[in-house]
Design a protein around this motif. Structure first.
Motif: not given
Length: 225
Positions: A199-202, A206-208, A163-165
């Motif tokens: 979520a993990t910031r990438e 973000f990634t879930l 997700y972008a945000d």
């Protein structure tokens, strides 16, 4: 059950692998939504048809009907897919939906069911507004107990959603179920906290992660005539 695959994959890559060779197969997409898998599966050579309980004017290849009462002849399709959809069928109708899929499949046809597990970071965040633990468990139970289908393969694999945000995440939730908009508005702050916690910031987004369950079935009854 086959040993779990711990490499993140997409529903499309799993479907293409399990239905290979897919070129020329008539594929029914049960609970297809707006038909997001139509183009990629047609590009792979499949003859795609979708069915969903909610009407859409975006794709004339989608029929409006519930999974437990589909408007198709017996043994009409070579294969069927049900992606993140079985747990949205009313629990009492799940056995009927699986029976209908078995009915419209040709003898030896394959059904690929992909369902989210009732665990993982994405599920934990969504549970703030919509805890699907019970209905996801019911979907697994329905597949365990169906007499209409014979399971030929099963394994779990991880899915990674990007997700972008936070707003993009909220938009994805309402795209699946517009009724969630009111819940998001009410629980906005708590949902945002949970999103940032899990979520993990990438890069800029973000990634879930979400563990997924895959099962492959064939019709249990051989039809004659």
């Amino acid at each position: 059950m086959t040993k779990p695959n711990h490499t993140p994959r997409t529903a499309l890559s799993v479907i293409l692998e399990e239905l290979a060779p897919i070129s020329g197969l008539s594929v029914l997409d049960v609970g297809c939504g707006a038909g997001g898998l139509c183009a990629p599966l047609e590009n792979a050579g499949a003859i795609w048809r979708g069915v969903d309980p909610f009407p859409t004017d975006q794709n004339d290849q989608i029929d409006t009907a519930p999974a437990q009462a589909m408007p198709y002849d017996d043994a009409q399709f070579d294969a069927a897919i049900c992606v993140n959809a079985l747990h949205h069928v009313p629990v009492s109708a799940m056995p009927g939906a699986l029976g209908e899929i078995a009915r419209v499949l040709r003898p030896g046809g394959r059904l690929v069911v992909i369902e989210p597990k009732a665990s993982g970071p994405l599920s934990q965040v969504i549970a703030v507004i919509d805890d699907e633990t019970d209905i996801r468990t019911a979907a697994q139970d329905a597949m365990d107990s169906t007499a209409a289908l014979t399971q030929t393969k099963a394994y779990d694999y991880p899915r990674a959603e990007r997700y972008a945000d936070f707003q993009a995440f909220c938009d994805s939730l309402t795209a699946v179920d517009p009724a969630r908009a009111a819940q998001i508005a009410t629980q906005h702050e708590a949902l945002n906290r949970a999103f940032l916690q899990h979520a993990t910031r990438e890069g800029a987004g973000f990634t879930l992660s979400q563990p997924m369950s895959l099962r492959v079935f064939t019709p249990a009854i051989v039809r004659h005539g």
